[in-house]
Design an enzyme around this catalytic site. Structure first.
Site, mmCIF file in Angstrom:
data_model
loop_
_atom_site.group_PDB
_atom_site.id
_atom_site.type_symbol
_atom_site.label_atom_id
_atom_site.label_comp_id
_atom_site.label_asym_id
_atom_site.label_seq_id
_atom_site.Cartn_x
_atom_site.Cartn_y
_atom_site.Cartn_z
ATOM 1 N N ASN A 33 1.596 5.370 -1.912
ATOM 2 C CA ASN A 33 2.096 6.389 -2.827
ATOM 3 C C ASN A 33 2.097 5.763 -4.214
ATOM 4 O OD1 ASN A 33 3.793 7.878 -4.575
ATOM 5 N ND2 ASN A 33 4.803 8.850 -2.841
ATOM 6 N N GLU A 58 0.919 11.403 -4.016
ATOM 7 C CA GLU A 58 1.495 11.668 -5.341
ATOM 8 C C GLU A 58 0.534 11.284 -6.463
ATOM 9 O OE1 GLU A 58 5.749 12.304 -6.307
ATOM 10 O OE2 GLU A 58 6.003 10.457 -5.168
ATOM 11 N N ASP A 110 3.016 8.787 2.949
ATOM 12 C CA ASP A 110 4.441 8.713 2.638
ATOM 13 C C ASP A 110 5.138 9.723 3.533
ATOM 14 O OD1 ASP A 110 6.979 8.816 1.658
ATOM 15 O OD2 ASP A 110 6.418 9.243 -0.418
ATOM 16 N N ASN A 143 8.379 9.753 4.045
ATOM 17 C CA ASN A 143 9.732 9.974 3.519
ATOM 18 C C ASN A 143 10.800 9.919 4.613
ATOM 19 O OD1 ASN A 143 10.206 10.208 0.663
ATOM 20 N ND2 ASN A 143 8.794 11.947 0.641
ATOM 21 N N ASP A 146 6.838 4.516 4.375
ATOM 22 C CA ASP A 146 5.381 4.724 4.337
ATOM 23 C C ASP A 146 4.793 4.140 5.608
ATOM 24 O OD1 ASP A 146 4.829 5.599 1.300
ATOM 25 O OD2 ASP A 146 6.420 4.087 1.359
ATOM 26 N N ASP A 154 7.004 3.098 -7.265
ATOM 27 C CA ASP A 154 8.190 2.703 -6.516
ATOM 28 C C ASP A 154 7.855 2.382 -5.054
ATOM 29 O OD1 ASP A 154 7.641 5.433 -6.507
ATOM 30 O OD2 ASP A 154 9.725 6.068 -6.473
ATOM 31 N N HIS A 155 6.606 2.660 -4.639
ATOM 32 C CA HIS A 155 6.160 2.351 -3.278
ATOM 33 C C HIS A 155 5.181 1.173 -3.277
ATOM 34 C CE1 HIS A 155 7.396 6.307 -1.387
ATOM 35 N NE2 HIS A 155 7.419 6.625 -2.671
#
Length: 256
Positions: free
Chosen positions: A7, A34, A146, A148, A217, A246-247
């Site tokens: 991501n 994303e 991802d 989540n 992930d 952030d991933h």
DNA sequence: ATGGTGGATGGTCCA
């Protein structure tokens, strides 16, 4: 063959990181989430110059997924529900080397009990139905992206605090369990049994520095592929750079 | 103190 999922939180903001990482990690297939841009603005040419075919299913501002592959791609599918022009773009799949690669950006859900949470659970049920209606778990299938969701407490830095919260709640984990029962397994857990491995850290509160992370992930494989999983790992290097996603990328090496 | 960080956007929304 190395397959990765990442991501990037905007491919426009992360293009340089992505190019540098592809050069160093050299994965054969990369599933991005994303991308936050439309297909016309996705940097197809940049990745082609690095030897990748590219397919994308993007939209402005939010969501968007893409697959990069050094091997030819066929049977590309964009979206898994009835086509709606403004439907969030969270799904793209392709056949690569005889493997059905499915790349998804599962809804975040925001907060347990919210409308977005109900949407997340609906989305997961719809995705399971897509698998049941259109795929066979006897085939070589690799589902990644991802998700989540942190599948177990050991996938969360503080399960006591977050075990009932978004990304961990029982209903979300049950939804994943049902998809697992259809015939998929977590590639990372084939070769890693211990906790403390995370793929996402909040930008806030110095979460990465304190290793306050979640393993959300994932790369899941059907039984026809699980025996080919040599190893799976999370590459934290890109998360340490200036202005990171952030991933962190998650990878697996398949012997084929 | 109801915060905090980041991306896309051009007001806030989303994560």
């Amino acid at each position: 063959m190395i397959v990765a999922t990442w991501n990037v939180n905007s491919i426009n903001a992360r293009q340089e990181h992505a190019v540098d990482w592809l050069k160093s990690a050299a994965p054969d297939v990369v599933c991005l989430q994303e991308i936050k841009t439309v297909d016309e603005k996705f940097p197809h040419d940049i990745f082609r110059q690095l030897g990748y075919e590219t397919v994308s299913f993007g939209q402005k501002t939010y969501n968007g997924v893409a697959i990069l592959s050094k091997l030819p791609m066929s049977e590309v599918r964009r979206g898994f529900e009835a086509d709606v022009a403004d439907h969030p773009r969270r799904f793209i799949s392709a056949n690569i080397g005889g493997i059905e690669i499915i790349n998804t950006y599962v809804p975040n859900g925001q907060m347990v009990g919210s409308e977005k949470y109900e949407y997340k659970l609906r989305w997961l049920a719809d995705f399971k139905k897509h698998l049941e209606d259109t795929r066979s778990s006897a085939n070589k299938i690799l589902w990644c992206g991802d998700f989540n969701i942190a599948p177990e407490d050991l996938d969360v830095y503080d399960a006591a605090a977050y075990g009932q919260q978004i990304m961990c709640s029982p209903a979300e984990r049950n939804a994943l369990t049902e998809i697992r029962a259809w015939g998929l397994d977590d590639a990372f857990r084939i070769t890693n049994k211990e906790g403390g491995h995370y793929s996402w850290w909040d930008y806030r509160m110095g979460a990465f520095r304190r290793n306050h992370g979640f393993r959300i992930d994932h790369i899941w494989v059907s039984s026809a592929l699980s025996g080919n999983c040599q190893k799976a790992w999370i590459d934290k290097a890109p998360r340490k750079l200036e202005k990171p996603s952030d991933h962190a990328p998650v990878l697996t090496e398949l012997s084929l």
